[in-house]
Design a protein around this motif. Sequence first.
Motif, PDB file in Angstrom:
ATOM      1  N   ALA A  22       0.814  -1.222   0.000  1.00 26.65           N
ATOM      2  CA  ALA A  22       0.000   0.000   0.000  1.00 26.65           C
ATOM      3  C   ALA A  22       0.848   1.273   0.000  1.00 26.65           C
ATOM      4  O   ALA A  22       0.376   2.325  -0.416  1.00 26.65           O
ATOM      5  CB  ALA A  22      -0.940   0.004   1.202  1.00 26.65           C
ATOM      6  N   SER A  23       2.087   1.173   0.465  1.00 27.28           N
ATOM      7  CA  SER A  23       2.945   2.369   0.520  1.00 27.28           C
ATOM      8  C   SER A  23       3.425   2.822  -0.852  1.00 27.28           C
ATOM      9  O   SER A  23       3.946   3.934  -0.985  1.00 27.28           O
ATOM     10  CB  SER A  23       4.169   2.107   1.414  1.00 27.28           C
ATOM     11  N   GLN A  24       3.232   1.989  -1.852  1.00 29.89           N
ATOM     12  CA  GLN A  24       3.654   2.296  -3.225  1.00 29.89           C
ATOM     13  C   GLN A  24       5.098   2.775  -3.274  1.00 29.89           C
ATOM     14  O   GLN A  24       5.397   3.919  -3.604  1.00 29.89           O
ATOM     15  CB  GLN A  24       2.691   3.291  -3.868  1.00 29.89           C
ATOM     16  N   THR A  27       6.191   5.871  -1.119  1.00 30.13           N
ATOM     17  CA  THR A  27       5.807   7.215  -1.554  1.00 30.13           C
ATOM     18  C   THR A  27       4.602   7.734  -0.779  1.00 30.13           C
ATOM     19  O   THR A  27       4.296   8.926  -0.859  1.00 30.13           O
ATOM     20  CB  THR A  27       5.486   7.244  -3.065  1.00 30.13           C
ATOM     21  N   LYS A  28       3.919   6.855  -0.045  1.00 35.32           N
ATOM     22  CA  LYS A  28       2.786   7.263   0.789  1.00 35.32           C
ATOM     23  C   LYS A  28       3.203   7.153   2.246  1.00 35.32           C
ATOM     24  O   LYS A  28       3.564   6.073   2.722  1.00 35.32           O
ATOM     25  CB  LYS A  28       1.570   6.408   0.492  1.00 35.32           C
ATOM     26  N   THR A  29       3.182   8.244   2.952  1.00 31.97           N
ATOM     27  CA  THR A  29       3.773   8.336   4.285  1.00 31.97           C
ATOM     28  C   THR A  29       3.146   7.404   5.308  1.00 31.97           C
ATOM     29  O   THR A  29       3.860   6.657   5.976  1.00 31.97           O
ATOM     30  CB  THR A  29       3.697   9.793   4.805  1.00 31.97           C
ATOM     31  N   ILE A  30       1.845   7.443   5.464  1.00 32.77           N
ATOM     32  CA  ILE A  30       1.210   6.641   6.520  1.00 32.77           C
ATOM     33  C   ILE A  30       1.427   5.139   6.297  1.00 32.77           C
ATOM     34  O   ILE A  30       1.862   4.446   7.226  1.00 32.77           O
ATOM     35  CB  ILE A  30      -0.280   7.014   6.685  1.00 32.77           C
ATOM     36  N   PRO A  31       1.167   4.611   5.102  1.00 35.15           N
ATOM     37  CA  PRO A  31       1.457   3.184   4.911  1.00 35.15           C
ATOM     38  C   PRO A  31       2.939   2.839   5.108  1.00 35.15           C
ATOM     39  O   PRO A  31       3.270   1.768   5.617  1.00 35.15           O
ATOM     40  CB  PRO A  31       1.021   2.909   3.470  1.00 35.15           C
ATOM     41  N   ALA A  32       3.833   3.763   4.734  1.00 31.95           N
ATOM     42  CA  ALA A  32       5.271   3.514   4.915  1.00 31.95           C
ATOM     43  C   ALA A  32       5.628   3.436   6.396  1.00 31.95           C
ATOM     44  O   ALA A  32       6.380   2.552   6.818  1.00 31.95           O
ATOM     45  CB  ALA A  32       6.085   4.610   4.230  1.00 31.95           C
TER      46      ALA A  32
END
Length: 109
Positions: A22-24, A27-32
């Motif tokens: 989900a963090s792609q 590049t996506k802060t919360i999922p990372a």
Amino acid sequence: MKYLFLALAIISEVIGSSFLNASQQFTKTIPAVVTVVAYLACFYFLSIALKFIPLGIAYAIWGGLGIVLTAIISVVVFKTKFDIPALIGILLIVAGVVVLNFFSKTNAH
């Protein structure tokens, strides 16, 4: 109690793997952030479980169940399609964990 720590390690690993997707590529802060925290929790709980469960047994259960649960989440959440060879491979992993835990005397636990 030892299997509770192993279960927490497995659940944390599955959460980490799911949010990694989900963090792609981070590049996506919360999922990372969830990914990093989940993996830290995973290895912490696995390290506690390893005080009581032999490495080979713990790793087989952790890896096997992690693969199966991650595959299920992949199908349900991310709509991944598995073909017959993929399903057979997953079943072979499960069979390996069962054989190791119920029939092997190598790493008695």
